[in-house]
Design a protein around this motif. Structure first.
Motif, PDB file in Angstrom:
ATOM      1  N   ALA A 173     -26.846  -9.933  58.637  1.00  0.00           N
ATOM      2  CA  ALA A 173     -26.214 -10.300  57.370  1.00  0.00           C
ATOM      3  C   ALA A 173     -26.350  -9.141  56.394  1.00  0.00           C
ATOM      4  O   ALA A 173     -27.442  -8.583  56.216  1.00  0.00           O
ATOM      5  CB  ALA A 173     -26.863 -11.556  56.791  1.00  0.00           C
ATOM      6  N   VAL A 174     -25.245  -8.757  55.764  1.00  0.00           N
ATOM      7  CA  VAL A 174     -25.241  -7.644  54.810  1.00  0.00           C
ATOM      8  C   VAL A 174     -24.412  -8.033  53.597  1.00  0.00           C
ATOM      9  O   VAL A 174     -23.551  -8.914  53.655  1.00  0.00           O
ATOM     10  CB  VAL A 174     -24.662  -6.355  55.444  1.00  0.00           C
ATOM     11  CG1 VAL A 174     -25.514  -5.899  56.614  1.00  0.00           C
ATOM     12  CG2 VAL A 174     -23.221  -6.567  55.878  1.00  0.00           C
ATOM     13  N   ASP A 175     -24.680  -7.375  52.471  1.00  0.00           N
ATOM     14  CA  ASP A 175     -23.873  -7.583  51.276  1.00  0.00           C
ATOM     15  C   ASP A 175     -22.558  -6.815  51.419  1.00  0.00           C
ATOM     16  O   ASP A 175     -22.548  -5.660  51.829  1.00  0.00           O
ATOM     17  CB  ASP A 175     -24.614  -7.095  50.029  1.00  0.00           C
ATOM     18  CG  ASP A 175     -25.870  -7.898  49.749  1.00  0.00           C
ATOM     19  OD1 ASP A 175     -25.997  -8.995  50.324  1.00  0.00           O
ATOM     20  OD2 ASP A 175     -26.712  -7.438  48.958  1.00  0.00           O
ATOM     21  N   GLY A 186     -18.788 -10.856  49.447  1.00  0.00           N
ATOM     22  CA  GLY A 186     -20.049 -11.586  49.479  1.00  0.00           C
ATOM     23  C   GLY A 186     -20.835 -11.225  50.731  1.00  0.00           C
ATOM     24  O   GLY A 186     -20.636 -10.163  51.327  1.00  0.00           O
ATOM     25  N   THR A 187     -21.718 -12.107  51.153  1.00  0.00           N
ATOM     26  CA  THR A 187     -22.521 -11.844  52.339  1.00  0.00           C
ATOM     27  C   THR A 187     -21.656 -11.879  53.576  1.00  0.00           C
ATOM     28  O   THR A 187     -20.960 -12.862  53.839  1.00  0.00           O
ATOM     29  CB  THR A 187     -23.659 -12.865  52.470  1.00  0.00           C
ATOM     30  OG1 THR A 187     -24.455 -12.845  51.284  1.00  0.00           O
ATOM     31  CG2 THR A 187     -24.546 -12.530  53.659  1.00  0.00           C
ATOM     32  N   GLU A 188     -21.659 -10.793  54.329  1.00  0.00           N
ATOM     33  CA  GLU A 188     -20.865 -10.657  55.536  1.00  0.00           C
ATOM     34  C   GLU A 188     -21.794 -10.580  56.747  1.00  0.00           C
ATOM     35  O   GLU A 188     -23.016 -10.516  56.615  1.00  0.00           O
ATOM     36  CB  GLU A 188     -20.007  -9.387  55.462  1.00  0.00           C
ATOM     37  CG  GLU A 188     -19.143  -9.300  54.211  1.00  0.00           C
ATOM     38  CD  GLU A 188     -18.415  -7.984  54.077  1.00  0.00           C
ATOM     39  OE1 GLU A 188     -17.525  -7.895  53.202  1.00  0.00           O
ATOM     40  OE2 GLU A 188     -18.734  -7.028  54.842  1.00  0.00           O
ATOM     41  N   ASP A 216     -21.213 -20.449  54.404  1.00  0.00           N
ATOM     42  CA  ASP A 216     -22.666 -20.304  54.529  1.00  0.00           C
ATOM     43  C   ASP A 216     -23.160 -20.858  55.862  1.00  0.00           C
ATOM     44  O   ASP A 216     -23.976 -20.234  56.544  1.00  0.00           O
ATOM     45  CB  ASP A 216     -23.383 -21.010  53.374  1.00  0.00           C
ATOM     46  CG  ASP A 216     -23.265 -20.250  52.064  1.00  0.00           C
ATOM     47  OD1 ASP A 216     -22.798 -19.089  52.090  1.00  0.00           O
ATOM     48  OD2 ASP A 216     -23.620 -20.817  51.012  1.00  0.00           O
ATOM     49  N   VAL A 248     -24.096 -10.360  46.988  1.00  0.00           N
ATOM     50  CA  VAL A 248     -24.437 -11.521  47.802  1.00  0.00           C
ATOM     51  C   VAL A 248     -23.368 -12.600  47.669  1.00  0.00           C
ATOM     52  O   VAL A 248     -22.992 -13.254  48.638  1.00  0.00           O
ATOM     53  CB  VAL A 248     -25.814 -12.085  47.403  1.00  0.00           C
ATOM     54  CG1 VAL A 248     -26.131 -13.364  48.170  1.00  0.00           C
ATOM     55  CG2 VAL A 248     -26.903 -11.048  47.643  1.00  0.00           C
ATOM     56  N   ASP A 249     -22.883 -12.798  46.446  1.00  0.00           N
ATOM     57  CA  ASP A 249     -21.900 -13.852  46.179  1.00  0.00           C
ATOM     58  C   ASP A 249     -20.516 -13.265  45.957  1.00  0.00           C
ATOM     59  O   ASP A 249     -20.363 -12.107  45.564  1.00  0.00           O
ATOM     60  CB  ASP A 249     -22.315 -14.662  44.947  1.00  0.00           C
ATOM     61  CG  ASP A 249     -23.668 -15.337  45.127  1.00  0.00           C
ATOM     62  OD1 ASP A 249     -23.902 -15.889  46.224  1.00  0.00           O
ATOM     63  OD2 ASP A 249     -24.475 -15.311  44.173  1.00  0.00           O
ATOM     64  N   ARG A 278     -21.805 -18.720  58.809  1.00  0.00           N
ATOM     65  CA  ARG A 278     -22.532 -17.446  58.882  1.00  0.00           C
ATOM     66  C   ARG A 278     -23.911 -17.633  59.517  1.00  0.00           C
ATOM     67  O   ARG A 278     -24.326 -16.833  60.372  1.00  0.00           O
ATOM     68  CB  ARG A 278     -22.672 -16.855  57.481  1.00  0.00           C
ATOM     69  CG  ARG A 278     -23.318 -15.465  57.468  1.00  0.00           C
ATOM     70  CD  ARG A 278     -23.383 -14.908  56.061  1.00  0.00           C
ATOM     71  NE  ARG A 278     -24.273 -15.666  55.194  1.00  0.00           N
ATOM     72  CZ  ARG A 278     -23.879 -16.399  54.163  1.00  0.00           C
ATOM     73  NH1 ARG A 278     -22.596 -16.477  53.836  1.00  0.00           N
ATOM     74  NH2 ARG A 278     -24.765 -17.058  53.426  1.00  0.00           N
TER      75      ARG A 278
END
Length: 285
Positions: free
Chosen positions: A147-149, A153-155, A132, A53-54, A135
């Motif tokens: 949104a995917v990991d 990070g979150t893409e 953030d 996620v990060d 996105r």
């Protein structure tokens, strides 16, 4: 060792080019020739491989990097575009996006095989990141976005409708740095094959980019002003001119060709520059 490779557009790249035009039609072609010169830039593996996620460790163990990061790679042999420095990568073709009205450079796209990566840098607030919010705006404005990991990070996974009626897929990533955000739009295999060679090459290239935010007074989300491509030898020549006093009276703190303040809003296609890598990256015309 690596360098931007030169080659004609091949049929297998046409769908990627249509996709790039659908995502952002402001593209200028730049072709770069291979050189037999031994002075080439090696791209180190810079992207992490685990998803999450990060995106932790930027500026310490992983990039994209800031010019002031203590652990940033040596970008002396990178291609300078004003807002950021691009590593030379074996087999990659580079396209520069320019403003049709003002001829300002506004972005770059790296292509290899059936994959491409569009790169743009934006100003961000001093005390917080920008990705953030960007996105969330992407997800809110595109019902098909997801949104995917990812390894950055979150893409955001976003399908794009092509002019021929087919649907292609993009993978949008964002990384926050000090007062900047670097956005990458991956397409082709680099958006759909996480374990593929092309994906790894473009991931590593993105992670090795070095951003130069500059001191321009920019609002959050303003594109960071860019400049015409400068090869390592050109930058060395300019530095030598400064030492000799040939540029006396110029503002030496400015990046050559980089405009002051934010870019204009008209960002259409202008084909104006061909960058050739001859011996020692010698020619820009």
């Amino acid at each position: 060792m690596g360098l931007f490779g030169f080659g004609r557009k091949k049929k297998k790249q046409q769908d990627d080019e249509r996709l790039a035009e659908a995502v952002d039609s402001r593209i200028e072609d730049v072709a770069v020739e291979d050189s037999e010169d031994d002075e080439q830039t090696e791209v180190l593996e810079g992207a992490r491989t685990e998803v999450g996620v990060d995106y932790e460790g930027r500026g310490e163990t992983v990039g994209p990097w800031d010019v002031d990061d203590a652990n940033a790679p040596d970008y002396d042999e990178y291609l300078s575009l004003g807002a950021y420095y691009l590593p030379f990568v074996q087999g990659i073709q580079l396209r520069i996006k320019a403003n049709n009205a003002t001829h300002e450079i506004v972005g770059a796209t790296m292509t290899i095989g059936n994959s491409s990566l569009e790169v743009e840098a934006f100003a961000a607030p001093k005390t917080m990141g920008l990705w953030d919010d960007v996105r969330e705006d992407l997800l809110a404005s595109n019902p098909e976005a997801e949104a995917v990991d990812g390894i950055f990070g979150t893409e955001v996974k976003l399908p794009v409708k092509l002019p021929n009626g087919k649907t292609a897929h993009t993978r949008i990533v964002g990384v926050d740095g000090p007062r900047w955000m670097l956005r990458g739009i991956f397409s082709g295999k680099a958006a759909s094959d996480p374990d593929g060679t092309e994906t790894k090459i473009l991931n590593d290239a993105f992670a090795q980019i070095v951003v130069e935010r500059g001191d321009e007074p920019l609002s959050p989300r303003d594109p960071i002003p860019m400049a015409r491509p400068l090869t390592p030898n050109e930058r060395r020549a300019l530095a030598a001119q400064e030492e000799d006093g040939d540029l006396a009276g110029d503002d030496h703190s400015k990046i050559p060709g980089r405009p002051d303040g934010p870019l204009s809003t008209d960002q259409q296609v202008e084909q104006q520059t061909t960058l050739r890598r001859g011996p020692m990256f010698s020619e820009v015309r």
